[in-house]
Motif scaffolding. Structure first.
Motif: not given
Length: 163
Positions: A52, A54-55, A57, A96, A137-138, A141
């Motif tokens: 989560e 790092y966002g 899936v 991703n 990512r989120t 990152r």
């Protein structure tokens, strides 16, 4: 007839036994270790929380051999590996938004110097074929990924770090 003193000792022993059993259960619950975690894992964040953070899936298709480490005092680096069919791996990479897909003969060099691939036990035999990917990512990152495409079940090695 049992003396008052003997009854008191029996009650005390029963109470002590209950306390010991309760403490053993508490220690066991507190020291639970995720079998999927590498020994390098700091143990203060679950895999689900790291994913989560790092966002990411995870694939909606079958994948196996999941291992991870979340380490660091500031923001947690993530080390994640799993195996899956080539179709499943491609789905994970697309979902991703990973870029690249460049073959590499030097998988260790693909990872940032901060990556401690030896600490998590990642090895990259020279007779295997590898493809490198990267993405953000989120929270920006960066992620660096190597996929070992040698076998029918491909193996993904993902390293991410906070900036």
């Amino acid at each position: 007839m049992i003396s008052q003193d003997r009854r008191g000792r029996r009650g005390l022993c029963r109470a002590a036994a209950v306390v010991i059993v309760a403490l053993a259960g508490l220690v066991s619950a507190c020291s639970h270790h995720d079998e999927r975690a590498y020994s390098y894992d700091s143990g203060d964040m679950s895999l689900e929380n790291g994913i989560e953070l790092y966002g990411l899936v995870m694939p909606g298709c079958p994948y196996d051999d999941v291992h991870y480490a979340l380490v660091g005092d500031w923001g947690h680096d993530i080390y994640l590996s799993f195996s899956a069919s080539s179709e499943c791996m491609l789905s994970f990479l697309r979902t991703n938004v990973m870029e690249g897909g460049e073959p590499t003969s030097a998988p260790r060099a693909h990872f940032q110097l901060a990556a401690k691939t030896d600490e998590v036990g990642w090895s990259f035999p020279i007779d295997h074929t590898y493809v490198g990917y990267h993405g953000n990512r989120t929270g920006g990152r960066p992620l660096e990924i190597i996929v070992d495409t040698t076998a029918d079940k491909q193996v993904l090695y993902l390293f991410g770090f906070p900036v």
